[in-house]
Write a protein that holds these residues in place. Structure first.
Motif, mmCIF file in Angstrom:
data_model
loop_
_atom_site.group_PDB
_atom_site.id
_atom_site.type_symbol
_atom_site.label_atom_id
_atom_site.label_comp_id
_atom_site.label_asym_id
_atom_site.label_seq_id
_atom_site.Cartn_x
_atom_site.Cartn_y
_atom_site.Cartn_z
ATOM 1 N N LYS A 1 14.537 10.346 5.936
ATOM 2 C CA LYS A 1 15.377 9.381 6.319
ATOM 3 C C LYS A 1 15.330 9.348 7.843
ATOM 4 O O LYS A 1 15.183 8.415 8.504
ATOM 5 C CB LYS A 1 16.663 9.500 6.152
ATOM 6 N N ALA A 2 15.381 10.602 8.466
ATOM 7 C CA ALA A 2 15.520 10.459 9.953
ATOM 8 C C ALA A 2 13.966 10.138 10.602
ATOM 9 O O ALA A 2 14.110 9.374 11.670
ATOM 10 C CB ALA A 2 15.543 12.099 10.422
ATOM 11 N N VAL A 3 12.934 10.424 10.005
ATOM 12 C CA VAL A 3 11.876 9.907 10.304
ATOM 13 C C VAL A 3 11.529 8.285 10.375
ATOM 14 O O VAL A 3 11.123 7.699 11.329
ATOM 15 C CB VAL A 3 10.434 10.536 9.544
ATOM 16 N N GLY A 4 11.962 7.979 9.225
ATOM 17 C CA GLY A 4 12.130 6.574 8.976
ATOM 18 C C GLY A 4 13.016 5.693 10.058
ATOM 19 O O GLY A 4 12.575 4.768 10.666
ATOM 20 N N ALA A 5 14.144 6.173 10.247
ATOM 21 C CA ALA A 5 15.124 5.750 11.260
ATOM 22 C C ALA A 5 14.414 5.738 12.613
ATOM 23 O O ALA A 5 14.481 4.784 13.540
ATOM 24 C CB ALA A 5 16.408 6.407 11.198
ATOM 25 N N ALA A 6 14.033 6.911 12.935
ATOM 26 C CA ALA A 6 13.241 6.972 14.359
ATOM 27 C C ALA A 6 12.274 5.950 14.406
ATOM 28 O O ALA A 6 12.139 5.314 15.634
ATOM 29 C CB ALA A 6 12.655 8.281 14.455
ATOM 30 N N TYR A 7 11.415 5.859 13.590
ATOM 31 C CA TYR A 7 10.233 4.776 13.551
ATOM 32 C C TYR A 7 10.706 3.323 13.947
ATOM 33 O O TYR A 7 10.402 2.426 14.579
ATOM 34 C CB TYR A 7 9.477 4.759 12.417
ATOM 35 N N SER B 1 0.900 -1.002 -0.022
ATOM 36 C CA SER B 1 -0.049 0.041 -0.107
ATOM 37 C C SER B 1 0.802 1.230 0.051
ATOM 38 O O SER B 1 0.634 2.136 -0.581
ATOM 39 C CB SER B 1 -1.068 -0.082 1.260
ATOM 40 N N GLY B 2 1.802 1.133 0.721
ATOM 41 C CA GLY B 2 2.880 2.180 0.632
ATOM 42 C C GLY B 2 3.621 2.698 -0.522
ATOM 43 O O GLY B 2 4.015 3.755 -0.988
ATOM 44 N N LEU B 3 3.693 1.683 -1.433
ATOM 45 C CA LEU B 3 4.146 1.762 -2.905
ATOM 46 C C LEU B 3 3.293 2.717 -3.748
ATOM 47 O O LEU B 3 3.703 3.167 -4.441
ATOM 48 C CB LEU B 3 4.172 0.393 -3.235
ATOM 49 N N PHE C 1 -0.273 -0.918 9.188
ATOM 50 C CA PHE C 1 0.177 0.474 9.120
ATOM 51 C C PHE C 1 1.753 0.657 9.421
ATOM 52 O O PHE C 1 2.440 1.338 9.128
ATOM 53 C CB PHE C 1 -0.538 1.570 10.128
ATOM 54 N N ARG C 2 2.066 -0.312 10.091
ATOM 55 C CA ARG C 2 3.689 -0.709 10.409
ATOM 56 C C ARG C 2 4.179 -0.685 9.068
ATOM 57 O O ARG C 2 5.293 -0.267 8.777
ATOM 58 C CB ARG C 2 3.762 -1.858 11.304
ATOM 59 N N GLY C 3 3.667 -1.549 8.146
ATOM 60 C CA GLY C 3 4.076 -1.750 6.818
ATOM 61 C C GLY C 3 4.118 -0.498 5.937
ATOM 62 O O GLY C 3 5.067 -0.382 5.221
ATOM 63 N N ILE C 4 3.037 0.316 6.100
ATOM 64 C CA ILE C 4 2.996 1.287 5.376
ATOM 65 C C ILE C 4 3.871 2.565 5.678
ATOM 66 O O ILE C 4 4.673 3.043 4.833
ATOM 67 C CB ILE C 4 1.471 2.026 5.494
ATOM 68 N N ILE C 5 4.339 2.817 6.768
ATOM 69 C CA ILE C 5 4.976 3.569 7.504
ATOM 70 C C ILE C 5 6.566 3.209 7.245
ATOM 71 O O ILE C 5 7.133 3.948 6.752
ATOM 72 C CB ILE C 5 4.739 3.826 9.124
ATOM 73 N N MET C 6 6.894 2.086 7.321
ATOM 74 C CA MET C 6 8.021 1.386 7.046
ATOM 75 C C MET C 6 8.541 1.840 5.455
ATOM 76 O O MET C 6 9.502 2.318 5.096
ATOM 77 C CB MET C 6 7.996 -0.237 7.165
ATOM 78 N N THR D 1 8.226 6.082 4.609
ATOM 79 C CA THR D 1 9.366 6.779 5.122
ATOM 80 C C THR D 1 10.697 6.536 4.734
ATOM 81 O O THR D 1 11.825 7.057 5.163
ATOM 82 C CB THR D 1 9.676 6.676 6.744
ATOM 83 N N ASN D 2 10.814 5.598 3.653
ATOM 84 C CA ASN D 2 12.201 5.349 2.961
ATOM 85 C C ASN D 2 12.217 6.158 1.788
ATOM 86 O O ASN D 2 11.714 5.805 0.706
ATOM 87 C CB ASN D 2 12.225 3.773 2.797
ATOM 88 N N PRO D 3 13.143 7.105 1.544
ATOM 89 C CA PRO D 3 13.237 8.072 0.386
ATOM 90 C C PRO D 3 13.845 7.370 -0.563
ATOM 91 O O PRO D 3 13.756 7.808 -1.573
ATOM 92 C CB PRO D 3 14.086 9.101 1.035
ATOM 93 N N LYS D 4 14.341 6.472 -0.334
ATOM 94 C CA LYS D 4 15.387 5.449 -1.401
ATOM 95 C C LYS D 4 14.332 4.852 -2.149
ATOM 96 O O LYS D 4 14.498 4.462 -3.352
ATOM 97 C CB LYS D 4 16.094 4.499 -0.676
ATOM 98 N N VAL D 5 13.038 4.511 -1.715
ATOM 99 C CA VAL D 5 11.987 3.926 -2.704
ATOM 100 C C VAL D 5 11.739 4.839 -3.482
ATOM 101 O O VAL D 5 11.191 4.589 -4.894
ATOM 102 C CB VAL D 5 11.008 3.385 -1.670
ATOM 103 N N ALA D 6 11.305 5.948 -3.093
ATOM 104 C CA ALA D 6 10.752 7.156 -4.014
ATOM 105 C C ALA D 6 11.880 7.312 -5.212
ATOM 106 O O ALA D 6 11.586 7.757 -6.378
ATOM 107 C CB ALA D 6 10.601 8.314 -3.205
#
Length: 209
Positions: free
Chosen positions: A78-84, A50-52, A115-120, A123-128
């Motif tokens: 990146k910081a948001v993703g790492a914090a999560y 879903s995040g995709l 939602f854990r999967g969505i946020i993961m 919040t990864n800018p490398k995917v974008a």
């Protein structure tokens, strides 16, 4: 025809290969499925896919280009993703201690896992940046609207990911359900999951554009 069959075949093959290759997302699915069971792993997989949708939309609309040109935006996400991920790690380590002392299973709700999967994923800018670089390689302006081609390719990539990650969740959950019969093993699984989350957080923090 928007995308020729031969181009589509190459794209699907590449998408499946990328999904199978070891990476943060399938490691995430593996750990969650082994820790909480097959159903939980499938819910996390649905969340990741879903995040995709957001990344596909961003690449199609050109929003992902912001992360390619703005170092600040890239580092903030990146910081948001790492914090999560570190938050998930702390939860896993705490759950491990509870399992060891109480021997009870502290399962997560379906919505939380989804939602854990969505946020993961979100919040990864490398995917974008991946979609921004990967999808246009299989488009051709002479075959029709680029937006439709990008959306079609993105949906096919998402389906390929869902298929591969679904298999990962299914088989990891098969073994995880048996390991969870032992409270001591449940504690070990929680600690392993915590280490995986910390490793993913570090990997995300050191990622370059």
């Amino acid at each position: 025809m928007l995308i020729p069959i031969d181009v589509m075949a190459v794209f699907i093959s590449a998408s499946l290969a990328l999904a199978v290759a070891p990476g943060p997302d399938n490691l995430f699915v593996l750990s969650q499925s082994a820790l909480y069971g097959r159903k939980s792993g499938l819910l996390v997989t649905l969340g990741l896919c879903s995040g995709l949708l957001l990344h596909i939309s961003a690449a199609t609309l050109g929003v992902a280009a912001v992360f390619q040109t703005s170092l600040l935006a890239f580092n903030m996400l990146k910081a948001v993703g790492a914090a999560y991920l570190l938050f998930l790690a702390s939860q896993a380590f705490k759950a491990g201690a509870v399992e060891l002392n109480a021997g009870s299973n502290t399962g997560l709700g379906s919505k939380e896992l989804y939602f854990r999967g969505i946020i993961m994923n979100v919040t990864n800018p490398k995917v974008a940046l991946f979609f921004l670089a990967f999808l246009p390689q299989f488009t051709d302006s002479t075959r029709g609207p680029m937006t439709l081609q990008m959306l079609l390719l993105g949906v096919i990539f998402m389906a390929s990911t869902l298929l591969v990650f679904g298999f990962v969740a299914w088989f990891a959950g098969f073994f995880g359900n048996r390991l969870q019969q032992s409270s001591a093993m449940q504690a070990v699984l929680n600690r392993v999951a915590g280490i995986v989350f910390v490793g993913l957080a570090v990997r995300l923090l050191v990622a370059q554009r």
